[in-house]
Design a protein around this motif. Structure first.
Motif, short mmCIF file in Angstrom:
data_model
loop_
_atom_site.label_atom_id
_atom_site.label_comp_id
_atom_site.label_asym_id
_atom_site.label_seq_id
_atom_site.Cartn_x
_atom_site.Cartn_y
_atom_site.Cartn_z
N GLY A 49 -8.18 13.34 -3.14
CA GLY A 49 -6.75 12.67 -3.00
C GLY A 49 -6.78 11.46 -3.76
N LEU A 50 -7.79 10.75 -3.20
CA LEU A 50 -7.83 9.26 -3.64
C LEU A 50 -8.50 9.07 -5.14
CD1 LEU A 50 -9.30 7.67 -0.42
CD2 LEU A 50 -7.06 7.19 -1.54
N PHE A 51 -9.47 9.99 -5.65
CA PHE A 51 -9.87 9.89 -6.94
C PHE A 51 -9.47 11.01 -7.88
CE2 PHE A 51 -12.75 7.53 -4.01
CZ PHE A 51 -12.98 6.36 -4.68
N TRP A 52 -8.44 11.40 -7.49
CA TRP A 52 -7.72 12.51 -8.36
C TRP A 52 -7.44 12.15 -9.79
CZ3 TRP A 52 -8.37 17.31 -8.62
CH2 TRP A 52 -7.47 18.16 -9.50
N PRO A 53 -6.72 10.89 -10.02
CA PRO A 53 -6.60 10.49 -11.43
C PRO A 53 -8.01 10.60 -12.32
CG PRO A 53 -5.21 9.24 -9.94
CD PRO A 53 -6.27 9.94 -9.22
N GLN A 54 -8.90 10.01 -11.57
CA GLN A 54 -10.09 9.83 -12.17
C GLN A 54 -10.91 11.22 -12.47
OE1 GLN A 54 -9.43 7.99 -9.45
NE2 GLN A 54 -10.04 5.69 -9.95
N MET A 69 0.98 -1.19 0.02
CA MET A 69 0.01 -0.14 0.18
C MET A 69 0.82 1.12 0.10
SD MET A 69 -2.90 1.34 2.56
CE MET A 69 -3.89 -0.16 2.30
N LYS A 70 0.53 2.03 -0.70
CA LYS A 70 1.37 3.41 -0.66
C LYS A 70 1.07 4.26 0.41
CE LYS A 70 0.98 3.63 -5.87
NZ LYS A 70 0.51 4.32 -7.12
N ASN A 71 2.18 5.06 0.59
CA ASN A 71 2.07 6.01 1.62
C ASN A 71 0.83 7.11 1.49
OD1 ASN A 71 4.05 4.92 3.09
ND2 ASN A 71 5.41 6.20 2.44
N LYS A 72 0.61 7.40 0.25
CA LYS A 72 -0.26 8.35 -0.10
C LYS A 72 -1.67 7.90 -0.05
CE LYS A 72 -2.02 9.51 -4.58
NZ LYS A 72 -1.87 10.24 -5.74
N GLN A 73 -1.87 6.67 -0.19
CA GLN A 73 -3.14 5.93 0.03
C GLN A 73 -3.44 5.89 1.57
OE1 GLN A 73 -2.91 2.36 -2.02
NE2 GLN A 73 -4.15 2.93 -3.73
N LEU A 74 -2.47 5.43 2.24
CA LEU A 74 -2.59 5.17 3.69
C LEU A 74 -2.96 6.69 4.45
CD1 LEU A 74 -2.41 3.51 6.12
CD2 LEU A 74 0.30 4.02 6.28
N LEU A 75 -2.31 7.89 4.00
CA LEU A 75 -2.50 9.22 4.30
C LEU A 75 -4.05 9.34 4.00
CD1 LEU A 75 -1.31 11.90 5.47
CD2 LEU A 75 -0.85 12.37 3.32
N PHE A 76 -4.34 9.30 2.87
CA PHE A 76 -5.68 9.81 2.56
C PHE A 76 -6.66 8.90 3.43
CE2 PHE A 76 -3.95 11.64 -1.52
CZ PHE A 76 -3.99 12.98 -0.85
N GLY A 77 -6.48 7.84 3.58
CA GLY A 77 -7.43 6.89 4.44
C GLY A 77 -7.34 7.27 5.69
N LEU A 78 -6.35 7.81 6.31
CA LEU A 78 -6.29 8.24 7.48
C LEU A 78 -7.07 9.62 7.63
CD1 LEU A 78 -5.33 8.02 10.71
CD2 LEU A 78 -3.01 9.35 9.84
N ALA A 79 -6.93 10.19 6.72
CA ALA A 79 -7.74 11.61 6.68
C ALA A 79 -9.25 11.48 6.55
CB ALA A 79 -7.31 12.33 5.36
N PHE A 80 -9.51 10.40 5.66
CA PHE A 80 -11.02 10.01 5.77
C PHE A 80 -11.80 9.55 6.89
CE2 PHE A 80 -14.38 7.09 4.60
CZ PHE A 80 -15.18 8.13 3.90
N ALA A 81 -10.80 8.62 7.75
CA ALA A 81 -11.09 8.19 9.03
C ALA A 81 -11.21 9.14 10.00
CB ALA A 81 -10.36 7.10 9.54
N LEU A 82 -10.01 10.18 10.29
CA LEU A 82 -10.40 11.31 10.97
C LEU A 82 -11.54 12.19 10.67
CD1 LEU A 82 -6.81 12.38 11.48
CD2 LEU A 82 -8.25 11.48 13.09
N GLY A 83 -11.82 12.38 9.38
CA GLY A 83 -12.82 13.14 8.96
C GLY A 83 -14.34 12.63 9.28
N LEU A 84 -14.45 11.34 9.24
CA LEU A 84 -15.79 10.75 9.77
C LEU A 84 -15.86 10.73 11.30
CD1 LEU A 84 -15.69 7.20 7.88
CD2 LEU A 84 -17.31 9.38 7.50
N PHE A 85 -14.63 10.68 11.94
CA PHE A 85 -14.72 10.88 13.53
C PHE A 85 -15.06 12.13 13.85
CE2 PHE A 85 -12.61 11.86 17.43
CZ PHE A 85 -13.15 10.74 18.24
N PHE A 86 -14.73 13.16 13.20
CA PHE A 86 -14.83 14.73 13.45
C PHE A 86 -16.34 14.91 12.89
CE2 PHE A 86 -10.12 16.00 13.18
CZ PHE A 86 -10.04 15.72 14.68
N VAL A 87 -16.70 14.52 11.85
CA VAL A 87 -18.17 14.59 11.69
C VAL A 87 -19.37 14.44 12.56
CG1 VAL A 87 -19.93 14.33 9.76
CG2 VAL A 87 -17.59 15.07 9.18
N ALA A 88 -19.01 13.15 13.31
CA ALA A 88 -19.81 12.87 14.28
C ALA A 88 -20.11 13.80 15.38
CB ALA A 88 -19.28 11.71 14.96
N GLY A 89 -19.55 14.96 15.24
CA GLY A 89 -19.72 16.01 16.24
C GLY A 89 -20.76 16.87 15.79
#
Length: 86
Positions: free
Chosen positions: A48-53, A1-21
């Motif tokens: 970030g994840l879908f930029w090529p598309q 797994m690329k570091n970029k995918q891991l970083l954007f996955g972490l940003a997505f997970a943190l985003g979901l956690f923060f949106v729960a507010g």
């Protein structure tokens, strides 16, 4: 797994956690700074994840990007309206 995918996955997970507010009750819409940051993280992670598309002109990815950005703008407007009317 690329570091970029891991970083954007972490940003997505943190985003979901923060949106729960967010909460909607009988007194109106309530959002804090973390909720807005969470929405921004979700949009940034999607971009970030879908930029090529998106760059290649995929109609579905572009439409979903505009939908997410529109929802973020709606949340910011509702948050400002709540602060002004309170």
């Amino acid at each position: 797994m690329k570091n970029k995918q891991l970083l954007f996955g972490l940003a997505f997970a943190l985003g979901l956690f923060f949106v729960a507010g967010f909460s909607i009750d009988s007194h109106g819409f309530h959002s804090g700074l973390f909720g807005l940051i969470g929405c921004g993280l979700l949009v940034a992670a999607y971009l970030g994840l879908f930029w090529p598309q998106i760059k290649n002109g995929d109609h579905h990815a572009r439409r979903l990007t505009w939908l997410l950005a529109g929802l973020l703008i709606l949340i910011v407007v509702l948050d400002i309206a709540e602060a002004v009317l309170a």
